[in-house]
Design an enzyme around this catalytic site. Structure first.
Site, PDB file in Angstrom:
ATOM      1  N   MET A 170     -66.317 -83.375  32.336  1.00 29.04           N
ATOM      2  CA  MET A 170     -67.424 -84.256  32.708  1.00 29.04           C
ATOM      3  C   MET A 170     -68.701 -83.744  32.066  1.00 29.04           C
ATOM      4  SD  MET A 170     -66.858 -85.013  36.748  1.00 29.04           S
ATOM      5  CE  MET A 170     -65.442 -85.906  37.382  1.00 29.04           C
ATOM      6  N   ALA A 176     -67.172 -79.497  34.854  1.00 30.55           N
ATOM      7  CA  ALA A 176     -68.380 -80.292  34.621  1.00 30.55           C
ATOM      8  C   ALA A 176     -69.433 -79.433  33.948  1.00 30.55           C
ATOM      9  CB  ALA A 176     -68.914 -80.848  35.943  1.00 30.55           C
ATOM     10  N   CYS A 177     -70.081 -79.983  32.931  1.00 25.26           N
ATOM     11  CA  CYS A 177     -71.163 -79.313  32.217  1.00 25.26           C
ATOM     12  C   CYS A 177     -70.688 -77.922  31.763  1.00 25.26           C
ATOM     13  CB  CYS A 177     -72.405 -79.256  33.096  1.00 25.26           C
ATOM     14  SG  CYS A 177     -73.941 -78.943  32.198  1.00 25.26           S
ATOM     15  N   ALA A 178     -71.353 -76.840  32.158  1.00 26.73           N
ATOM     16  CA  ALA A 178     -70.922 -75.512  31.747  1.00 26.73           C
ATOM     17  C   ALA A 178     -69.557 -75.151  32.317  1.00 26.73           C
ATOM     18  CB  ALA A 178     -71.958 -74.473  32.166  1.00 26.73           C
ATOM     19  N   GLY A 184     -67.087 -77.153  32.160  1.00 26.68           N
ATOM     20  CA  GLY A 184     -66.181 -77.642  31.128  1.00 26.68           C
ATOM     21  C   GLY A 184     -65.983 -76.617  30.035  1.00 26.68           C
TER      22      GLY A 184
END
Length: 560
Positions: A324, A295-297, A299
Site C-alpha cells: 500500500m 504500507a509505506c515504509a 512495504g
C-alpha cells in the site's frame, strides 16, 4: 494525461514535497540561499526585471480601477467566501495578490537562471506566496464576521490558542482536538491480544469476527514512521475489522517507539524482528506460510524480508504480498529534492546519530509543509483568526501521534533515496544477504493514490514493476492516507486498473479503466483466493508456545 489543468490555470497551494523530504529534512539556509540567488538575479537582469515590474504595475493599476484580471481556481478553498468576489475592497486585494503571484512566476520562468535554480525558486516563492495570502490576515472576511458575531470573544480565544501552540506544539497550529480520542477506547479498540514481543515490536492477534476463517493468516506491517492503528481507527474505517468480518485471520505489528538507546537499529534489525514475528504467526495458526501486507515504509520492510528469505531459500514462508502506497523504486522528481546535495544528506545523518533518533515531530513539520494551506494555514485561520477549536478527526489524531526513527534506520532510508538500490540486483544488502526482487516470484497486489504527495503514484507503479511473480496494480482516486482507508460505501471513491502493466506509467494510465467504489472488495477477493481453505475459528488467541499477554492495543503503542 487525463484531467490536466489548463496551461493558464493559476497554481494550487504548494505540493512540491514528498517522503524524501521528510527523511532528508529541509534546511533554512538552503531556502535563504535561494532567496539570495533571486535577489542577485534581479540585479543581473535589470531590463528583464524592469519589464516585469512595469507589467505588474500596469495590472495593479487595472485592479484599482476594478478590473477582474484573474480567475480563482475553484479548487482553492481559501477564497470560497463570496465576499472575495462581491466586496470591492476584498476583490481588489485578491486580484492584486494573484497578479503578484503570476508576475513573479513569469519573472522566474523567463529569467536566465539554470533550470534547477528556477525549480528551487518556484518552490520557495510558492511557499512564500501561500504564507502571504490575504486569507491568512486578520482581515479575512470569515474572521471579521466571527469577530462581530462573537462580540470579540474569537480574538481572545485565538490569541490563547496561539500562545498554547507556541509553548506546546513547536509553534505550529494544532490540527486536532486531542481530548476527543483515546487509544484503546475509541481508537485501536478491536478485541485482540499481544501474542509475541521482542525488543522492536509487538505482534497482535485479533479475535475472529466470522463463523469461519481462512487457514492462511494475514500479517499487516505498518510503517515505522507512524503507529499501527491507522489500520484500526473507528469501526467504520477499520481495515482490521474489514478483514476479520470477511473470514481472514489477522495479525498486525506494533512497532516500538525507539529512543536514543536504540540508535543502532537499522533496516536489518527490523527485518530480523519481523521474521521472528512472522514465524510466531505461522506457529500460532499452524500455517506453513503467511500473506504479508506492508504500507509505506512497511512495504519496503516486507520487500527486504522477502528478498532476504529468497536468498536463504526460505521464501516458502510467504504466500503473497500486498503493498500500500509503498516505494521500492525511490526515484522521485521534486523541486525540493534539488536542495538535497551530498552535504545535506551527510548533515542529516550526522544530526540523527548525534541525537540517536530522528524525532517524529521534525518529520511532522516537513510533512505539514508538503501541503501548507491544508496542514498549516487552514488551521491558522480556524484556530487563531476564528478562535475555534481544531476538529475532532481520528486520522489527524493518528497523524499527530508522532514516533521516532532510530539513527541507523534513518541512515538506511537516506541511502535508499540516494542510491535507489532495489532497482538493480544486489544493490541492497539486508542481514548479510543481497536482495534481488526479481527473484521474489510471489503474487503481489500494489495500491497507489493519484493525489498522493508523499509517495507519488508513478513511483509506486515503477516499484510494482520491480517485483517478480504475478503483479496487480490499482490506482485509487485518493491521497496517501485515504488510499489506505478506503472502505466500501464512500460515494466519491473510485480507482483505475488495467490488466497489462507496461513499462511506462503514463501509457498504463491512458489504457486503464475507471471503476466506481472502493478497491477494498477487489483486494479482498484477491487475498481470499490466496488464503487457503476455510475452517472453524481458533478457540483462543495465541498458543502454548506463544500465550496471549496484554490485551490489544498492547504496550508499545502507548510509548511517547
Amino acid at each position: 494525461m487525463r484531467d490536466k489543468p489548463s496551461t493558464g490555470a493559476l497554481p494550487l497551494p504548494a505540493t512540491f514535497m514528498n517522503a524524501q523530504n521528510a527523511v532528508v529534512g529541509l534546511r533554512g539556509r538552503d531556502l535563504l540561499s535561494t532567496l539570495r540567488t533571486l535577489a542577485l538575479q534581479g540585479i543581473k537582469q535589470p531590463v528583464h526585471s524592469a519589464r516585469h515590474a512595469l507589467a505588474l504595475g500596469g495590472q495593479l493599476g487595472r485592479v484599482l480601477l476594478g478590473d477582474t484580471l484573474h480567475k480563482v481556481n475553484p479548487q482553492d478553498a481559501r477564497f470560497a467566501d463570496p465576499t472575495w468576489q462581491l466586496n470591492p475592497f476584498y476583490r481588489r486585494g485578491l486580484q492584486a495578490y494573484l497578479s503578484w503571484q503570476k508576475q513573479l512566476g513569469s519573472w522566474i520562468d523567463e529569467s536566465s537562471l539554470p533550470a534547477d535554480d528556477r525549480a528551487r525558486a518556484r518552490f520557495v516563492t510558492t511557499l512564500l506566496g501561500d504564507a502571504l495570502a490575504p486569507s491568512n490576515s486578520p482581515l479575512n472576511p470569515l474572521a471579521v464576521k466571527e469577530l462581530l458575531n462573537s462580540g470579540g470573544a474569537s480574538l481572545f480565544k485565538g490569541l490563547g490558542q496561539l500562545l498554547d501552540d507556541l509553548l506546546h506544539n513547536d509553534g505550529l497550529p494544532s490540527q486536532v482536538s486531542k481530548q476527543a480520542f483515546e487509544v484503546g477506547h475509541n481508537l485501536a479498540a478491536t478485541p485482540g491480544a499481544v501474542v509475541f514481543r521482542n525488543e522492536l515490536l509487538e505482534l497482535i492477534q485479533y479475535q475472529p469476527m466470522s463463523e469461519k476463517q481462512y487457514q492462511r493468516p494475514l500479517l499487516i506491517v505498518p510503517p515505522q514512521i507512524n503507529k499501527y492503528y491507522i489500520f484500526d481507527l473507528s469501526n467504520d474505517k477499520s481495515f482490521v475489522q474489514y478483514t476479520l468480518k470477511n473470514g481472514l485471520q489477522c495479525f498486525i505489528v506494533s512497532w516500538r517507539n525507539p529512543d536514543a538507546r536504540h540508535r543502532e537499529w537499522g533496516l536489518s534489525s527490523y527485518v530480523q524482528a519481523l521474521e521472528e514475528a512472522m514465524d510466531a504467526c505461522r506457529a500460532i495458526t499452524a500455517s506453513k506460510d503467511v500473506n504479508l501486507l506492508g504500507a509505506c515504509a512497511g512495504g519496503l520492510t516486507i520487500a527486504a524480508l522477502q528478498g532476504h528469505l529468497q536468498a536463504k531459500r526460505q521464501l516458502r514462508k510467504v504466500a503473497s504480498a500486498t503493498y500500500m502506497v509503498s516505494l521500492l523504486d525511490s526515484q522521485i522528481d521534486s523541486p525540493a529534492m534539488l536542495f538535497a546535495d551530498e552535504q545535506t544528506l551527510e548533515a542529516a545523518k550526522r544530526r540523527s546519530y548525534q541525537r540517536g533518533v530522528l524525532d517524529g515531530r521534525d518529520m511532522a513539520r516537513v510533512f505539514a509543509w508538503m501541503r501548507p494551506n491544508d496542514l498549516i494555514w487552514n488551521y491558522w485561520v480556524n484556530n487563531y483568526l476564528l478562535g475555534k477549536q481544531p476538529p475532532a478527526f481520528d486520522i489527524l489524531y493518528w497523524n499527530n501521534d508522532c514516533t521516532r526513527l532510530p539513527a541507523a534506520l534513518h541512515g538506511d532510508l537516506l541511502d535508499f533515496f540516494k542510491y535507489n538500490p532495489l532497482t538493480h540486483p544486489g544493490g541492497l544488502e539486508v542481514c548479510g544477504t543481497p536482495i534481488d526482487l526479481q527473484k521474489v516470484s510471489l503474487d503481489s497486489f500494489s495500491v497507489a493514490g493519484i493525489n498522493d504527495h508523499i509517495t507519488p503514484w508513478d513511483s509506486v507503479y515503477r516499484s510494482a514493476l520491480l517485483l517478480g511473480g504475478s503483479r496487480r496494480f490499482i490506482l485509487s482516486n485518493s491521497g496517501h492516507i485515504q488510499s489506505i482507508l478506503n472502505p466500501p460505501g464512500n460515494p466519491k471513491a473510485s480507482f483505475l486498473e488495467s490488466p497489462k502493466l507496461s513499462g511506462d506509467p503514463r501509457a498504463w494510465y491512458h489504457d486503464a479503466q475507471k471503476h466506481e467504489g472502493s478497491w477494498w472488495p477487489q483486494w479482498l477477493a484477491w487475498i481470499q483466493q490466496r488464503s487457503g481453505e476455510q475452517r472453524q475459528p481458533l478457540s483462543a488467541l495465541g498458543s502454548p508456545r506463544y500465550p496471549a499477554m496484554e490485551a490489544a492495543p498492547g504496550t508499545y503503542v502507548h510509548v511517547r
